[in-house]
Design an enzyme around this catalytic site. Structure first.
Site, mmCIF file in Angstrom:
data_model
loop_
_atom_site.group_PDB
_atom_site.id
_atom_site.type_symbol
_atom_site.label_atom_id
_atom_site.label_comp_id
_atom_site.label_asym_id
_atom_site.label_seq_id
_atom_site.Cartn_x
_atom_site.Cartn_y
_atom_site.Cartn_z
ATOM 1 N N GLU A 185 0.835 -1.204 0.000
ATOM 2 C CA GLU A 185 0.000 0.000 0.000
ATOM 3 C C GLU A 185 0.866 1.248 0.000
ATOM 4 O O GLU A 185 1.980 1.249 0.555
ATOM 5 C CB GLU A 185 -0.950 -0.025 1.201
ATOM 6 C CG GLU A 185 -0.263 -0.052 2.549
ATOM 7 C CD GLU A 185 -1.200 -0.483 3.685
ATOM 8 O OE1 GLU A 185 -1.751 -1.617 3.606
ATOM 9 O OE2 GLU A 185 -1.372 0.279 4.642
ATOM 10 N N SER A 190 -6.134 1.276 7.928
ATOM 11 C CA SER A 190 -6.886 2.240 7.116
ATOM 12 C C SER A 190 -8.151 2.748 7.801
ATOM 13 O O SER A 190 -8.665 3.813 7.459
ATOM 14 C CB SER A 190 -7.273 1.598 5.782
ATOM 15 O OG SER A 190 -6.128 1.164 5.119
HETATM 16 C C1 SPV Z 1 -5.889 -6.133 6.377
HETATM 17 O O1 SPV Z 1 -6.683 -7.082 6.355
HETATM 18 O O2 SPV Z 1 -4.949 -6.059 7.173
HETATM 19 C C2 SPV Z 1 -6.059 -5.019 5.448
HETATM 20 C C3 SPV Z 1 -7.387 -4.640 5.035
HETATM 21 O O3 SPV Z 1 -5.075 -4.380 5.127
HETATM 22 S S1 SPV Z 1 -7.877 -3.350 6.078
HETATM 23 O O4 SPV Z 1 -7.861 -3.812 7.434
HETATM 24 O O5 SPV Z 1 -9.176 -3.006 5.586
HETATM 25 O O6 SPV Z 1 -6.974 -2.206 5.908
HETATM 26 MG MG MG Z 2 -3.530 -4.618 6.332
#
Ligand code: SPV
Ligand code: MG
Length: 293
Positions: free
Chosen positions: A110, A119
């Protein structure tokens, strides 16, 4: 077929594919037994299972150890949530090599800064410089030995409060840098941001989504809009928390196992998931028969 090829085929087939989250060998095996064709090694779930935060508190070699157990326990491809790649281009290309050694099919990185923040946690997340992130993607792609190993570029512009223009600009740059697919993330409860991106993106390349927050959007819409891959990102970890809390509270209150015994997996199920029977057979084959045993 190689695990890398299986993941690549999922990305580029005309059908909508699904990855289910796992965070250790046991959950990975459960994902495969449930019929899923691929696994999302979620950073959030792996860190939560370790009792730590999703802020790169686990070192990258600790993450490698977890995905190695997951890979050994399964025959379906694993896509690692590689956060920001654990450093700059150099750290990322070492990661790609080590993942290939462990038969991991791909990695998603990312465009945020190390150490990352989940996020859904913080409002004002800083994004990586576009050129720097493109260099990271290129370094990863250049260092892979297996042509089918996938590097997926995750665009966090919506997450950081930017609009569709910034999201599109980044997605195009990452695609041109060699990313096999882009993952567009959104934290709003509707599909609107992703939809606005898809209208501009057209059919430039494969798109991956994570509908954790916009979970009420019907899957048929993802299919109609030619999304390649949907990631169900954290639901085994969250269901484990619910089940473990309930069981622990009940045993603590009752000071007895009587009420829970019938509600938890049997030991036979545990042994089956561990493939205990395989060892029994192997012992018959490889251990000398000792009299009296
Ligand atoms: C994760 O599963 O760690 C992700 C998705 O990166 S999220 O938690 O939505 O960022
Ligand atoms: Mg993640």
């Amino acid at each position: 077929m190689k695990k890398t090829t299986l993941l690549k085929n999922m990305l580029f087939s005309a059908d909508l594919g699904f990855l289910m989250e796992a965070h250790n060998g046991l959950s990975a095996r459960i994902v495969e037994q449930s019929g899923f064709k691929g696994i999302w090694a979620s950073g959030l779930s792996m860190s939560a299972a370790l009792g730590i935060r999703d802020n790169n508190e686990a070192s990258w070699t600790q993450v490698l150890e977890i995905v190695e157990f997951m890979s050994d326990a399964t025959s379906i491809p694993i896509l690692l949530d590689g956060d920001t790649g654990y450093g700059n281009f150099n750290n990322f290309r070492r990661l790609v090599k080590k993942l290939e050694h462990r038969d991991i099919a791909g990695v998603c990185i990312e465009d945020k800064l190390f150490p990352k923040t989940n996020s859904f946690l913080s409002e004002h997340q800083k994004l990586a410089n576009i050129d720097e992130f493109c260099g990271k993607i290129k370094a990863g792609k250049d260092s892979q030995k297996d042509d089918d190993f996938c590097v997926i570029a995750r665009v966090e512009a919506f997450i950081a409060g930017w609009g569709v223009d910034e999201t599109l600009k980044r997605a195009i740059a990452y695609h041109q840098a060699g990313a096999d697919a882009v993952l567009i993330h959104s934290k709003i409860s509707t599909f609107d941001e992703i939809h606005s991106f898809l209208k501009e993106w057209g059919n430039r390349g494969a798109v991956v989504i994570v509908p954790t927050k916009y979970y009420t959007t019907p899957t048929s819409i993802f299919r109609e809009l030619d999304i390649s891959l949907v990631i169900w990102a954290n639901h085994l970890m969250r269901s484990a928390i619910t089940a473990m809390k309930k069981t622990a509270l009940q045993i603590h209150e009752m000071q007895s196992l009587v009420d829970v015994e019938k509600k938890v997996a049997t030991l036979a199920e545990v042994f089956e998931l561990q493939e205990a029977n395989e060892l029994t057979q192997a012992e018959k084959k490889y251990l000398p028969a000792i009299e009296g045993n």
